[in-house]
Design a protein around this motif. Sequence first.
Motif, short mmCIF file in Angstrom:
data_model
loop_
_atom_site.label_atom_id
_atom_site.label_comp_id
_atom_site.label_asym_id
_atom_site.label_seq_id
_atom_site.Cartn_x
_atom_site.Cartn_y
_atom_site.Cartn_z
N PRO A 63 13.30 2.25 11.79
CA PRO A 63 13.92 1.26 10.90
C PRO A 63 14.98 1.82 9.96
CG PRO A 63 11.79 1.84 10.06
CD PRO A 63 11.95 2.56 11.37
N PHE A 64 14.95 3.10 9.67
CA PHE A 64 15.90 3.66 8.71
C PHE A 64 17.29 3.69 9.32
CE2 PHE A 64 11.87 5.25 7.17
CZ PHE A 64 11.99 5.09 5.81
N GLY A 65 18.27 3.25 8.55
CA GLY A 65 19.65 3.24 9.02
C GLY A 65 20.02 1.96 9.76
N LYS A 66 19.14 0.96 9.74
CA LYS A 66 19.43 -0.31 10.40
C LYS A 66 19.34 -1.43 9.38
CE LYS A 66 17.97 1.21 14.89
NZ LYS A 66 16.93 1.21 15.86
N GLN A 67 20.08 -2.46 9.64
CA GLN A 67 20.14 -3.60 8.72
C GLN A 67 19.92 -4.88 9.52
OE1 GLN A 67 23.94 -3.89 6.87
NE2 GLN A 67 23.27 -5.32 5.32
N VAL A 68 19.22 -5.83 8.92
CA VAL A 68 18.97 -7.12 9.56
C VAL A 68 19.93 -8.13 8.95
CG1 VAL A 68 17.27 -8.92 9.95
CG2 VAL A 68 16.54 -6.54 9.88
N VAL B 128 0.84 -1.20 0.00
CA VAL B 128 0.00 0.00 0.00
C VAL B 128 0.88 1.25 0.00
CG1 VAL B 128 -1.64 1.33 1.39
CG2 VAL B 128 -1.99 -1.12 1.05
N LEU B 129 1.93 1.24 0.80
CA LEU B 129 2.82 2.40 0.83
C LEU B 129 3.57 2.59 -0.49
CD1 LEU B 129 4.19 2.13 4.46
CD2 LEU B 129 2.91 4.04 3.51
N CYS B 130 3.89 1.50 -1.16
CA CYS B 130 4.62 1.59 -2.43
C CYS B 130 3.74 2.05 -3.59
CB CYS B 130 5.27 0.25 -2.76
SG CYS B 130 6.74 -0.07 -1.76
N LEU B 131 2.45 2.18 -3.38
CA LEU B 131 1.57 2.68 -4.44
C LEU B 131 1.85 4.15 -4.75
CD1 LEU B 131 -1.83 1.00 -3.56
CD2 LEU B 131 -0.27 0.42 -5.42
N ILE C 16 4.69 7.40 -4.79
CA ILE C 16 6.13 7.62 -4.90
C ILE C 16 6.71 8.04 -3.55
CG2 ILE C 16 7.89 9.09 -5.96
CD1 ILE C 16 6.16 9.09 -8.48
N VAL C 17 5.98 8.85 -2.82
CA VAL C 17 6.45 9.33 -1.52
C VAL C 17 6.55 8.19 -0.51
CG1 VAL C 17 5.91 10.90 0.39
CG2 VAL C 17 5.47 11.60 -1.95
N GLY C 18 5.69 7.19 -0.63
CA GLY C 18 5.66 6.10 0.34
C GLY C 18 6.62 4.97 0.07
N ILE C 19 7.33 4.99 -1.04
CA ILE C 19 8.21 3.88 -1.40
C ILE C 19 9.29 3.61 -0.33
CG2 ILE C 19 9.97 3.10 -3.05
CD1 ILE C 19 8.18 4.21 -5.26
N PRO C 20 9.99 4.62 0.20
CA PRO C 20 10.99 4.31 1.24
C PRO C 20 10.37 3.65 2.48
CG PRO C 20 11.27 6.56 0.48
CD PRO C 20 10.03 6.03 -0.15
N PHE C 21 9.17 4.08 2.80
CA PHE C 21 8.49 3.52 3.97
C PHE C 21 7.98 2.11 3.68
CE2 PHE C 21 8.14 8.13 4.10
CZ PHE C 21 8.75 8.38 5.32
N GLY C 22 7.54 1.87 2.46
CA GLY C 22 7.13 0.52 2.06
C GLY C 22 8.28 -0.46 2.10
N LEU C 23 9.46 0.00 1.69
CA LEU C 23 10.64 -0.87 1.74
C LEU C 23 11.00 -1.24 3.18
CD1 LEU C 23 12.87 0.79 -1.00
CD2 LEU C 23 11.47 -1.27 -1.18
N LEU D 223 18.82 12.24 5.80
CA LEU D 223 17.39 12.03 5.53
C LEU D 223 16.82 10.88 6.35
CD1 LEU D 223 16.96 12.49 1.69
CD2 LEU D 223 16.05 13.90 3.51
N SER D 224 17.69 9.95 6.76
CA SER D 224 17.18 8.84 7.56
C SER D 224 16.63 9.32 8.90
CB SER D 224 18.27 7.79 7.79
OG SER D 224 19.31 8.31 8.58
N VAL D 225 17.20 10.38 9.45
CA VAL D 225 16.67 10.95 10.69
C VAL D 225 15.27 11.51 10.44
CG1 VAL D 225 17.00 12.71 12.46
CG2 VAL D 225 18.97 11.46 11.59
N LEU D 226 15.12 12.25 9.36
CA LEU D 226 13.81 12.81 9.02
C LEU D 226 12.80 11.70 8.75
CD1 LEU D 226 12.03 15.27 8.29
CD2 LEU D 226 12.85 15.00 5.95
N PHE D 227 13.22 10.68 7.99
CA PHE D 227 12.32 9.56 7.69
C PHE D 227 11.95 8.79 8.95
CE2 PHE D 227 13.67 8.98 2.97
CZ PHE D 227 12.92 10.09 2.64
N ASN D 228 12.89 8.63 9.90
CA ASN D 228 12.58 7.96 11.15
C ASN D 228 11.57 8.76 11.96
OD1 ASN D 228 13.94 5.48 11.15
ND2 ASN D 228 15.86 6.45 11.71
N ILE D 229 11.67 10.07 11.94
CA ILE D 229 10.70 10.91 12.67
C ILE D 229 9.32 10.77 12.04
CG2 ILE D 229 10.06 13.29 13.21
CD1 ILE D 229 13.09 13.83 13.53
#
Length: 122
Positions: free
Chosen positions: A116-121, A27-30, A32-39, A66-72
């Motif tokens: 989740p941004f800036g972290k890896q599993v 749904v988030l990837c539908l 363009i703005v939501g693609i990073p959050f969908g990932l 930008l990862s700080v902004l995306f995390n917020i």
Amino acid sequence: MNFIGNLIWLIFGGLAAALGYIVGGFVLCLTIVGIPFGLQCFKLAGLVLWPFGRRIVPGNNSLGCLSVLFNIIWLLCGGLYTALVHLLFAALLFITIIGIPFARQHLKLMELSLMPFGKQVI
């Protein structure tokens, strides 16, 4: 033991939670703005599917500051709620001795679902 833990996790809710993260990711990837959050939802779905034997480490951050902004944004738009749900399940599972390993996995999921941004599993 990791395989047995993952199998029990998968049967008792892991599959349903992973499907929820996958649907949310699509749904988030539908947009363009939501693609990073969908990932990030897909990253969470992968961890929710097989949490035993995996770790969360700081990753190679190609987004920079930008990862700080995306995390917020993530935190304000559902990350806090998701982390609190994982905390609630962890607290409930810590009550029993059998549930302690599963509670630890929920705490791991809480860490990733909070920011989740800036972290890896791995």
